[in-house]
Design an enzyme around this catalytic site. Structure first.
Site, mmCIF file in Angstrom:
data_model
loop_
_atom_site.group_PDB
_atom_site.id
_atom_site.type_symbol
_atom_site.label_atom_id
_atom_site.label_comp_id
_atom_site.label_asym_id
_atom_site.label_seq_id
_atom_site.Cartn_x
_atom_site.Cartn_y
_atom_site.Cartn_z
ATOM 1 N N GLN A 1 -4.986 -0.307 -1.158
ATOM 2 C CA GLN A 1 -4.023 -1.199 -0.499
ATOM 3 C C GLN A 1 -3.017 -1.760 -1.522
ATOM 4 O OE1 GLN A 1 -7.676 -1.905 0.552
ATOM 5 N NE2 GLN A 1 -7.119 -0.075 1.649
ATOM 6 N N GLY B 1 1.573 5.195 -4.207
ATOM 7 C CA GLY B 1 1.366 6.369 -5.059
ATOM 8 C C GLY B 1 0.260 6.134 -6.090
ATOM 9 N N LYS B 2 -0.671 5.244 -5.742
ATOM 10 C CA LYS B 2 -1.776 4.917 -6.678
ATOM 11 C C LYS B 2 -2.621 6.147 -6.995
ATOM 12 C CE LYS B 2 -3.170 1.898 -3.649
ATOM 13 N NZ LYS B 2 -2.029 1.897 -2.712
ATOM 14 N N ARG C 1 -23.765 -12.539 5.259
ATOM 15 C CA ARG C 1 -25.065 -12.111 4.713
ATOM 16 C C ARG C 1 -25.899 -11.329 5.721
ATOM 17 N NH1 ARG C 1 -25.409 -17.994 2.345
ATOM 18 N NH2 ARG C 1 -24.228 -18.192 4.265
ATOM 19 N N GLY D 1 0.813 -1.210 0.000
ATOM 20 C CA GLY D 1 0.000 0.000 0.000
ATOM 21 C C GLY D 1 0.849 1.264 0.000
ATOM 22 N N ASP D 2 0.187 2.402 -0.247
ATOM 23 C CA ASP D 2 0.824 3.726 -0.231
ATOM 24 C C ASP D 2 1.930 3.875 -1.259
ATOM 25 O OD1 ASP D 2 -0.840 4.376 1.903
ATOM 26 O OD2 ASP D 2 0.610 3.656 3.384
ATOM 27 N N ARG E 1 0.344 7.370 11.130
ATOM 28 C CA ARG E 1 1.384 6.534 11.742
ATOM 29 C C ARG E 1 2.671 6.576 10.913
ATOM 30 N NH1 ARG E 1 -1.515 0.790 12.140
ATOM 31 N NH2 ARG E 1 -2.476 1.528 10.208
ATOM 32 N N GLY F 1 -5.856 5.854 1.762
ATOM 33 C CA GLY F 1 -5.615 7.290 1.729
ATOM 34 C C GLY F 1 -4.796 7.561 0.488
ATOM 35 N N HIS F 2 -5.406 8.188 -0.503
ATOM 36 C CA HIS F 2 -4.730 8.404 -1.789
ATOM 37 C C HIS F 2 -4.465 9.903 -1.973
ATOM 38 C CE1 HIS F 2 -6.368 4.339 -3.478
ATOM 39 N NE2 HIS F 2 -5.675 4.212 -2.375
ATOM 40 N N LYS G 1 8.771 7.621 -6.445
ATOM 41 C CA LYS G 1 9.709 8.050 -5.390
ATOM 42 C C LYS G 1 11.174 7.708 -5.663
ATOM 43 C CE LYS G 1 6.745 8.873 -1.601
ATOM 44 N NZ LYS G 1 6.471 8.750 -0.199
HETATM 45 P P1 GDP Z 1 -1.493 5.609 -2.348
HETATM 46 O O1 GDP Z 1 -2.221 5.166 -1.131
HETATM 47 O O2 GDP Z 1 -0.909 4.473 -3.114
HETATM 48 O O3 GDP Z 1 -2.306 6.511 -3.231
HETATM 49 O O4 GDP Z 1 -0.247 6.469 -1.820
HETATM 50 P P2 GDP Z 1 -0.271 7.604 -0.661
HETATM 51 O O5 GDP Z 1 -0.898 8.818 -1.210
HETATM 52 O O6 GDP Z 1 -0.804 7.042 0.604
HETATM 53 O O7 GDP Z 1 1.284 7.786 -0.408
HETATM 54 C C1 GDP Z 1 2.149 8.141 -1.444
HETATM 55 C C2 GDP Z 1 2.885 9.434 -1.033
HETATM 56 O O8 GDP Z 1 3.980 9.623 -1.890
HETATM 57 C C3 GDP Z 1 2.037 10.672 -1.180
HETATM 58 O O9 GDP Z 1 2.371 11.563 -0.159
HETATM 59 C C4 GDP Z 1 2.435 11.234 -2.543
HETATM 60 O O10 GDP Z 1 2.279 12.636 -2.621
HETATM 61 C C5 GDP Z 1 3.886 10.872 -2.578
HETATM 62 N N1 GDP Z 1 4.450 10.607 -3.907
HETATM 63 C C6 GDP Z 1 3.882 9.970 -4.974
HETATM 64 N N2 GDP Z 1 4.776 9.842 -5.981
HETATM 65 C C7 GDP Z 1 5.928 10.402 -5.539
HETATM 66 C C8 GDP Z 1 7.234 10.539 -6.108
HETATM 67 O O11 GDP Z 1 7.533 10.121 -7.222
HETATM 68 N N3 GDP Z 1 8.188 11.168 -5.327
HETATM 69 C C9 GDP Z 1 7.921 11.624 -4.075
HETATM 70 N N4 GDP Z 1 8.892 12.210 -3.375
HETATM 71 N N5 GDP Z 1 6.695 11.499 -3.511
HETATM 72 C C10 GDP Z 1 5.733 10.894 -4.229
HETATM 73 P P1 IMO Z 2 -3.818 2.644 0.498
HETATM 74 O O1 IMO Z 2 -4.959 2.422 -0.460
HETATM 75 C C1 IMO Z 2 -1.235 0.979 3.583
HETATM 76 C C2 IMO Z 2 -3.082 -1.901 6.346
HETATM 77 C C3 IMO Z 2 -3.224 -1.508 7.804
HETATM 78 C C4 IMO Z 2 -3.068 -2.869 8.456
HETATM 79 C C5 IMO Z 2 -3.805 -3.800 7.496
HETATM 80 C C6 IMO Z 2 -5.247 -4.087 7.888
HETATM 81 O O2 IMO Z 2 -3.670 4.047 0.964
HETATM 82 O O3 IMO Z 2 -2.555 2.070 -0.067
HETATM 83 P P2 IMO Z 2 -7.488 -2.676 7.768
HETATM 84 O O4 IMO Z 2 -7.856 -1.364 8.413
HETATM 85 O O5 IMO Z 2 -7.556 -2.661 6.287
HETATM 86 O O6 IMO Z 2 -8.226 -3.829 8.373
HETATM 87 O O7 IMO Z 2 -5.935 -2.891 8.172
HETATM 88 O O8 IMO Z 2 -3.785 -3.130 6.239
HETATM 89 N N1 IMO Z 2 -3.683 -0.954 5.373
HETATM 90 C C7 IMO Z 2 -2.972 -0.142 4.582
HETATM 91 N N2 IMO Z 2 -1.640 0.100 4.535
HETATM 92 N N3 IMO Z 2 -2.074 1.588 2.721
HETATM 93 C C8 IMO Z 2 -3.405 1.339 2.747
HETATM 94 O O9 IMO Z 2 -4.250 1.814 1.817
HETATM 95 C C9 IMO Z 2 -3.922 0.463 3.735
HETATM 96 N N4 IMO Z 2 -5.150 0.032 4.062
HETATM 97 C C10 IMO Z 2 -4.996 -0.860 5.049
HETATM 98 O O10 IMO Z 2 -2.217 -0.607 8.193
HETATM 99 O O11 IMO Z 2 -1.719 -3.250 8.454
HETATM 100 MG MG MG Z 3 -2.254 5.517 0.947
#
Ligand code: GDP
Ligand code: IMO
Ligand code: MG
Length: 432
Positions: free
Chosen positions: A223, A15-16, A142, A12-13, A302, A40-41, A330
């Site tokens: 995720q 950069g989707k 269900r 997860g996270d 976190r 959180g995107h 990144k």
């Molecule tokens: P997602 O959940 O996959 O949409 O990713 P998040 O938004 O939770 O986390 C990605 C973080 O990386 C965000 O704060 C973006 O602004 C940042 N980000 C995305 N692409 C890049 C990159 O190429 N370089 C840097 N430095 N930050 C980036």
């Molecule tokens: P995005 O879409 C990163 C993680 C939680 C925990 C596990 C289970 O922003 O990439 P949950 O609340 O889903 O039952 O938690 O999954 N988790 C994520 N980690 N990015 C996310 O979403 C996540 N959504 C859930 O931290 O380890």
């Molecule tokens: Mg995220």
């Protein structure tokens, strides 16, 4: 552009959000197909930051439909707040559609999520505490409440009573919690129904009609592959399937309607929450990466755990998702390292060399990484817009990753800004 599924290829996270927003420029619709507001995107536009939890990352494009599919679990309180916040910032939300079959996160799901984590104590999963797991459990049992139920107070009330019945014992300590008052709960959810009714639709049909006309559609995952309930690091996973196959189920289309699958990965790895993470690092270097990459959760704030890119896990993600392209974000965060480590294998507790992601939990928990080191680069690469602008070492790094994983890199992130990307010639928008 045809139909593309965008998925997280790590934990997860990755950069989707940014990638979806970029591709959405050319799409008629973006549909979220699983997860809920555990996601959180982030999108950064002209210096303004948008953090989306439920609304698809195409919302900043006026003419793009943004669909919350049947596979998503929706907390209507969070959704209405997100809508209000966007409107206050001048974003047109008229293109939102919500599946009538999407399940709802109820107040008791939040309480159950928290209670379970507390009961697990040291063994906790580290969930986002947003009620995701308990909501998907009710769906499978269900006993779920769906979007369409908001439109009929009598049915809504009956369904809530039925859903609460088997939970009575567990919820007894919360018996006096106002959040569990039946009358208030029904009232509150009926109010959400009034607000959201205008968006509720047969979204599977909406998507089908677009695909039938050959219009470009994006499927936005939440995720990542390693948090998948079937294929991830169970039980340290989320309660849905973030892999590409779930796009079909969570949007209501068949597998033949998907043309491409793009997997998003950081140039290193992060994980938030508990569970195995073989290439994890700690100490000063970890702190530096975390600070430079601003690795703090978009949803919970976190601090994210950090580690080197795990090519074994990435190759596994490529397989279970049928990735047709990789997006590496990144890359800029790695600038300044003398040497860049990449995990290309694991060593088991018994000393065996593993080149595949182990299916057995105990093996994975004790796996240590085998690292190769490539030369690093000093230069700040935030201004690079073509591969030729990158230092030789950064290009060699990209080549190594693509070769090892066996999937071409379509897009590289060199900074958080929307324009801070390098398109591969073949995938660049200009090339269609
Ligand atoms: P997602 O959940 O996959 O949409 O990713 P998040 O938004 O939770 O986390 C990605 C973080 O990386 C965000 O704060 C973006 O602004 C940042 N980000 C995305 N692409 C890049 C990159 O190429 N370089 C840097 N430095 N930050 C980036
Ligand atoms: P995005 O879409 C990163 C993680 C939680 C925990 C596990 C289970 O922003 O990439 P949950 O609340 O889903 O039952 O938690 O999954 N988790 C994520 N980690 N990015 C996310 O979403 C996540 N959504 C859930 O931290 O380890
Ligand atoms: Mg995220």
């Amino acid at each position: 552009m045809s139909s593309i599924v965008i998925v997280g290829a790590q934990w997860g996270d990755e950069g989707k959000g940014k990638v979806t927003d970029l591709l959405a420029e050319r799409a008629d619709a973006v549909i979220r197909f699983q997860g809920g507001n555990n996601a959180g995107h982030t999108i950064i536009r002209d210096g303004e930051t948008f953090k989306l939890h439920l609304i698809p990352s195409g919302i900043l494009h006026r003419d793009t439909l943004c669909i919350i599919g049947n596979g998503v679990v929706v907390d209507p309180r969070v959704l209405t707040e997100e809508l209000d916040a966007l409107r206050r910032r001048g974003v047109d939300t008229g293109g939102l559609r919500i599946s009538a079959n999407a399940h709802l996160i109820m107040p008791y799901h939040l309480l159950l999520d928290l209670a379970r984590e507390q009961r697990l104590g040291k063994l906790e999963i580290g969930t986002t505490r947003r009620g995701i797991g308990p909501c998907y459990e009710d769906k499978a049992a269900r006993l779920g409440i769906r979007m369409q139920d908001l439109l009929d107070p009598k049915i809504l009330r009956k369904k809530i009573v039925a859903a609460l019945e088997p939970k009575r014992l567990t919820l007894r300590p919360h018996a006096k919690d106002p959040a569990l008052d039946l009358h208030a709960m029904v009232e509150e959810y009926v109010t959400y129904g009034h607000r959201l009714a205008q968006y509720i639709a047969d979204t599977s049909k909406v998507v089908w009609d677009l695909l039938d006309e050959g219009r470009p559609v994006l499927f936005e995952g939440a995720q990542g592959a390693l948090l998948d309930i079937d294929h991830g690091t169970y039980p340290f996973v989320t309660s849905s399937n973030p892999v590409a196959g779930a796009a079909c189920i969570g949007a209501g289309v068949g597998p033949k309607d998907i043309d491409e699958v793009w997997g998003v990965s950081k140039a290193y790895t992060t994980r938030v929450g508990a569970g195995p993470f073989p290439s994890e690092i700690d100490g000063d270097l970890a702190d530096q990466l975390r600070a430079k990459g601003v690795e703090f959760g978009t949803t919970t704030g976190r601090a994210r755990r950090v580690g080197w890119i795990d090519l074994v896990a990435l190759r596994y993600a490529a397989r279970i998702n049928s990735l047709t392209a990789l997006v590496l974000t990144k890359l800029d965060v790695l600038s300044g390292l003398e040497r860049v480590p990449l995990c290309t294998g694991y060593r088991s507790a018994e000393g065996a060399e593993l080149d595949h992601f182990p299916y057995h939990q105990s093996v994975l928990h004790h796996a240590t990484p085998t690292l190769v080191e490539l030369p690093g680069w000093e230069e700040d690469i935030g201004e690079a817009r073509r591969e030729e602008d990158l230092p030789e070492a950064a290009r060699a790094y990209l080549e190594f990753v693509a070769e090892f994983v066996g999937v071409p890199v379509a897009l590289v992130g060199v900074g958080p800004g929307r324009d801070q990307v390098i398109w591969n010639e073949v995938t660049a928008p200009a090339a269609g």
